[in-house]
Design an enzyme around this catalytic site. Structure first.
Site, mmCIF file in Angstrom:
data_model
loop_
_atom_site.group_PDB
_atom_site.id
_atom_site.type_symbol
_atom_site.label_atom_id
_atom_site.label_comp_id
_atom_site.label_asym_id
_atom_site.label_seq_id
_atom_site.Cartn_x
_atom_site.Cartn_y
_atom_site.Cartn_z
ATOM 1 N N ASP A 1 -15.200 -46.560 -21.990
ATOM 2 C CA ASP A 1 -16.289 -45.690 -21.570
ATOM 3 C C ASP A 1 -15.919 -45.159 -20.186
ATOM 4 O O ASP A 1 -14.840 -45.453 -19.676
ATOM 5 C CB ASP A 1 -17.633 -46.419 -21.572
ATOM 6 C CG ASP A 1 -17.624 -47.679 -20.705
ATOM 7 O OD1 ASP A 1 -16.682 -47.850 -19.902
ATOM 8 O OD2 ASP A 1 -18.558 -48.486 -20.828
ATOM 9 N N ASP B 1 -12.753 -51.382 -20.875
ATOM 10 C CA ASP B 1 -13.655 -50.828 -21.877
ATOM 11 C C ASP B 1 -13.461 -49.322 -22.039
ATOM 12 O O ASP B 1 -13.129 -48.614 -21.081
ATOM 13 C CB ASP B 1 -15.113 -51.095 -21.488
ATOM 14 C CG ASP B 1 -15.445 -52.579 -21.526
ATOM 15 O OD1 ASP B 1 -14.804 -53.304 -22.299
ATOM 16 O OD2 ASP B 1 -16.347 -53.001 -20.772
ATOM 17 N N TYR C 1 -18.675 -53.555 -29.113
ATOM 18 C CA TYR C 1 -19.043 -53.200 -27.738
ATOM 19 C C TYR C 1 -20.525 -52.880 -27.650
ATOM 20 O O TYR C 1 -21.073 -52.132 -28.467
ATOM 21 C CB TYR C 1 -18.215 -51.999 -27.293
ATOM 22 C CG TYR C 1 -18.301 -51.719 -25.820
ATOM 23 C CD1 TYR C 1 -18.042 -52.723 -24.889
ATOM 24 C CD2 TYR C 1 -18.628 -50.458 -25.352
ATOM 25 C CE1 TYR C 1 -18.115 -52.472 -23.527
ATOM 26 C CE2 TYR C 1 -18.694 -50.193 -23.993
ATOM 27 C CZ TYR C 1 -18.439 -51.207 -23.088
ATOM 28 O OH TYR C 1 -18.511 -50.949 -21.743
ATOM 29 N N GLU D 1 -16.904 -45.912 -17.224
ATOM 30 C CA GLU D 1 -16.677 -46.959 -16.233
ATOM 31 C C GLU D 1 -15.345 -47.648 -16.484
ATOM 32 O O GLU D 1 -14.571 -47.898 -15.555
ATOM 33 C CB GLU D 1 -17.820 -47.972 -16.289
ATOM 34 C CG GLU D 1 -18.089 -48.695 -14.996
ATOM 35 C CD GLU D 1 -18.699 -47.805 -13.928
ATOM 36 O OE1 GLU D 1 -18.526 -48.120 -12.748
ATOM 37 O OE2 GLU D 1 -19.317 -46.786 -14.279
#
Length: 956
Positions: A106, A104, A336, A108
């Site tokens: 982001d 993803d 998302y 994280e």
């Protein structure tokens, strides 16, 4: 270059995503030259305990998993449950020519990609592949347009991870020592708990006050119709020019905010006197004020607004919402779902506008596309808003979805389409009606109405409200068509009494909203934060309300008293600002971490803006290490004690909350346990007196005529029971330990009526009933699920507790002669009916099951939580429990083994081989067992260093 043309040139490309579901969907969009595999989340993290830390690290590094003396270097270890997956990824990479890290986009996700690169050590070209929706076009575009790994995002995530580890692993042990073992503290979870506790403190301090007003029903004298009613209802607004006090004029303590002469607080006597004086009065319209009404559509969803609206409209908890949204995203239905953005791409705007025209007509489409550029202050990386995926939105009916996924998709779809529709317009009208009472006082009534002439976006979507009594935007209130000076007759003037209500407890939705408004934490983590404080027992639910436990009062009291800055709302928000500045490259992480952990040191002087910004008030951060080292000033008893009144004090003990009056072992000392499920604001002085007045302590029943031991009855955590008191000196541990006989009271018994004879009978269980024809003993026993018979491993239920003492061998054999009931017993009548489930459309009822009460719609069953009760559970809470249960992924079924092939001729040989192998295996097991014992001892010793540090939660 497209995936197809790349594949044509040969070569093999490994694409790594986080989840197997996402891998399966993406694989379908790529050519045969691509292998798509999941990392299954993080493959590497800080160690969960000292046993996981490599042997070369010792001391504080081993305890924390972070080398605080060497620029806070983290110690990363591959998770034990991910080692097999890492081996698989390495093997796939060895067979590949390129690596695409497709986690993803982001912090994280970027960190997962970085950890994969660090662990796999690829020798082939590496690409960072990013996308915001899982559609064929988006995936192919992502492959064709990769980017480099964003090290700044990785550093930002690492700084947060280290900060949360230091907070959790340093502060949590203080809670273990001073409050209770196995508690946890966290940068955001502790602040969230404090918010819930402070709201409960307001409720405890609240004192209800009454206020009264009048309601008049006035007639125009005309027949009236739907567009022009014949009557209107108006509320008294002023007397002699002084405004009548309403609910908004009272503070959170329940009392009138101001004794200003401009506000008139009516009591019942004055209200009734005024109503009587107005009985024969004449009334007229004093003014009619009409204003244009306009309401613009709501912005598309971001993470927190989706959680709030799913709670209001669908009854989902934050965690359930994110679980369902994750499935929708991974299967290509929405973009998302962890985003702080309300922006829509040009593709999405075009798709939404097309559906507005198609479904509602061109009249509902504004000339220009609507844009929503506003984002929250602590926004993460710029994603799009949550919307249906693709360049053409699938209507809910076209998706083929069912259940919770259908409902959440429909909510997202409606909100997205509505965001590109015209404003709703209409008129709002306020009518003032006046009259003079017989005692000369002037009374003025007021009525408000709203008519909507063009519904605009409301045709598609209307936002819900946290207050169940709030009027939604599309609600019309039509008033008669009157003009200034029109005479009206009063059909009725009634007196209305009201009582101020305590501040409403937070729900998951309102707590998410509060955290976001205070700019505390990251919106994408709120669901897990709420889940943590529920799991830790700091908060429990009553319906949808979040209620703090007495334990959380003790925890928050300690944190506020000795770590005040760590749970200060403004300070926590400023920390978030600092972390965002580090993420943007405007500040350095190491100087900031040094200042946070060690406080003001000479080596941090002039370290930069990040470290200087710790408080925003010129003070240093204080130094976490010093705070958790000096614990002498913390009085554990004082921290966990709260005055109730009349000399009664509530204390939070290691085995639960209790109240007491007077000092222990002193004359007149009283003590009583407090129900753990009790809401703190319900513990009044009166109720505390009732608890203390109840019989408590030990009831001496007499001596056992056989052993001479004293028999007593007690009230325990799990109900009343009887036990014997063993003589002093009786060994309680070791080989020769003797356990006292103990037995629970029957349901028909009570502490104040149980006798010595009853106790001796209870402690005689289990009772031997006799033996069957084969000599197998049959016993009667009282168990967790009631009385039963046991013969070997075969158990049969009894219908009544008294049967334990009087059932005969013949009766027992007759029960065993019956075939054992394998199916379900006759259905019991429901304990409560809740209504129709909004998902399945089936009736929802509460039933009594083997493991307690549960809600069911006939298809899904959800057990009631400890904070739920059959008497108080609401329909909304029942629907929420069912929604959460549906959102959980079904358990994977173990694949059935293929039937064994016939090998009759080889049986003898196989047996010999097996016997030989068994001997070898036994010998090998002994050696392995010896090794495991030694290893286990080492691991246990290492784990003791950190105790339950793994339970110290890391928030973000």
């Amino acid at each position: 270059m497209s995936p197809t043309s790349e594949t044509a040139q040969g070569g093999r490309r490994l694409v790594i995503v986080e989840s197997p579901a996402k891998a399966k969907t993406i694989k379908g969009y790529l050519g045969p030259g691509y292998v798509v595999e999941a990392s299954v989340g993080h493959i590497r993290d800080l160690p969960n305990g000292a046993a996981e830390v490599p042997d070369e690290y010792t001391g504080e590094v081993r305890r924390l998993g972070v080398d605080v003396e060497n620029d806070f270097q983290p110690i990363y270890v591959v998770n034990a449950d991910k080692k097999a997956q890492v081996r698989k990824l390495k093997q796939l990479l060895a067979e590949s020519d390129e690596l695409f890290l497709a986690t993803d986009e982001d912090r994280e996700g970027e960190a997962i990609a970085w950890h994969l690169q660090e662990v796999l050590k690829p020798k082939v070209p590496v690409h960072r592949m990013v996308f915001h929706e899982i559609t064929k076009d988006a995936i192919r575009a992502a492959v064709a347009n990769p980017r480099e790994l964003n090290q700044r995002m990785v550093d930002a995530q690492e700084t947060r991870r280290i900060l949360d580890r230091l907070y959790g692993y340093e502060v949590s042990p203080v809670l273990w020592k001073k409050v209770m073992p196995r508690l946890s503290a966290g940068r955001v979870q502790s602040v969230a708990t404090r918010l819930v506790v402070e709201r409960e403190r307001e409720r405890i301090a609240f004192r209800s006050a009454e206020y009264w007003d009048l309601t008049g029903t006035f007639a125009t004298g005309r027949a009236g119709d739907a567009s022009d009613p014949s009557t209107l209802t108006a509320r008294l607004s002023a007397v002699d020019g002084r405004r009548i006090a309403q609910g908004r004029d009272f503070g959170p303590d329940g009392q009138l905010k101001s004794a200003s002469g401009q506000t008139l607080h009516l009591d019942e006597t004055n209200a009734r006197a005024l109503a009587a004086a107005l009985a024969d009065s004449t009334f007229a319209v004093r003014s009619v004020e009409s204003k244009p009404y306009r309401r613009s559509p709501y912005a598309p969803f971001r993470t927190t607004t989706l959680q709030q609206e799913a709670s209001r409209k669908l009854g989902f908890g934050a965690k359930a919402t994110m679980q369902v949204a994750q499935k929708l995203y991974e299967n290509g239905f929405i973009t998302y779902m962890r985003t702080d953005s309300t922006t829509l791409s040009d593709t999405a705007i075009t798709a939404a506008r097309a559906q507005v025209t198609q479904l509602y007509g061109a009249n509902y489409l504004p000339e220009k596309p609507r844009t929503y550029a506003g984002k929250v202050k602590n926004a993460q990386e710029a994603h799009e808003a949550i919307r249906p995926s693709g360049d053409r939105f699938r209507t809910p009916a076209e998706t083929g979805l069912t259940g919770d996924q259908f409902r959440l998709y429909e909510l997202i779809w409606k909100r997205t389409v509505a965001s590109q529709m015209k404003d709703a317009v209409g008129n709002s009208v306020t009518v003032k009606i006046g009259g003079r009472a017989s005692d000369g006082r002037d009374a003025e009534f007021s009525a408000s109405g709203k008519t909507i002439t063009f519904h605009g976006f409301m045709k598609a979507y209307v936002e819900g409200a946290d207050d169940p009594n709030a009027e939604l935007d599309d609600r019309e209130r039509r008033l008669p068509q009157v003009a200034e000076g029109d005479a009206l007759s009063a059909e009725e003037v009634t007196v209305d009494g009201h009582a101020t209500k305590p501040p409403a407890r937070y729900t998951e939705a309102s707590l998410v909203k509060e955290l976001e408004e205070r700019e505390i934490g990251r919106p994408s983590t709120y669901a897990s934060i709420i889940g943590t404080i529920l799991d830790r027992g700091y908060v429990f639910k009553k319906g949808t309300a979040l209620v703090p436990s007495f334990l959380s009062f003790a925890v928050v009291n300690l944190l506020e008293t000795h770590f005040g800055r760590l749970v200060d709302y403004d300070f926590t928000a400023r920390m978030e600002d600092d972390l965002d500045r580090i993420a943007r490259g405007e500040a350095k992480s190491v100087p900031w971490l040094k200042r946070f952990y060690f406080g003001a040191r000479e080596d941090t002087a002039g370290a930069g803006a990040a470290s200087d910004a710790g408080n925003g008030d010129g003070d240093h951060l204080g130094g976490l290490k010093e705070l958790v080292t000096d614990l002498g000033a913390i009085d554990a008893r004082e921290i966990s004690s709260f005055p109730v009144g009349n000399g009664i004090v509530l204390r939070v003990g290691r085995y639960g909350p209790y109240i007491e009056r007077g000092e222990k072992d002193s004359e007149g000392h009283q003590r009583a346990d407090v129900p753990e499920e009790m809401a703190p604001d319900e513990l009044s002085v009166e109720y505390a007196e009732e608890l203390l007045a109840k019989p408590s302590g030990d009831f001496e029943l007499g001596a056992d005529p056989v052993s001479g031991n004293q028999i007593i009855a007690k009230d325990g955590r799990y109900g009343p029971y009887v036990t014997e008191v063993l003589p002093e000196g009786t060994p309680k541990t070791g080989k020769n330990a003797v356990k006292p006989r103990t037995a629970s009271l029957f349901k028909s018994m009570s502490l104040d009526t149980v006798t010595l004879a009853d106790a001796l009978k209870l402690m005689s269980l289990p009772r031997v009933v006799g033996e069957d024809a084969d000599g197998v003993e049959i016993t009667a026993q009282n168990g967790r699920y009631g009385p039963y018979l046991k013969k070997g491993t075969d158990s049969r239920s009894l219908t009544a507790e008294d049967q334990l003492f009087d059932i005969t061998l013949e009766e027992a054999l007759a029960i065993y002669a019956q075939p054992k009931q394998r199916g379900r017993a006759a259905a019991k009548p429901p304990l409560k009916e809740l209504g129709t489930d909004p998902v399945s459309g089936a009736p929802v009822v509460v039933k009594d099951g083997r493991f307690g009460a549960y809600v069911t719609d006939g298809e899904t069953n959800a057990t009631l939580r400890t904070d739920d009760s059959v008497e108080e559970i609401t329909p909304e809470r029942g629907y929420e429990l069912l929604a959460e249960k549906r959102a959980k992924a079904p358990a994977k079924k173990t694949a059935k083994k293929a039937p064994a092939k016939k090998a009759t001729a080889k049986k003898a040989t196989a047996k010999k081989t097996t016997a030989t192998a068994a001997k070898k295996t036994t010998a090998a097991k002994k050696t392995t067992a010896a090794k495991k014992t030694t290893t286990a001892k080492k691991a246990t010793a290492a784990k003791k260093t950190v105790s339950s540090a793994a339970s110290a939660s890391d928030d973000d």
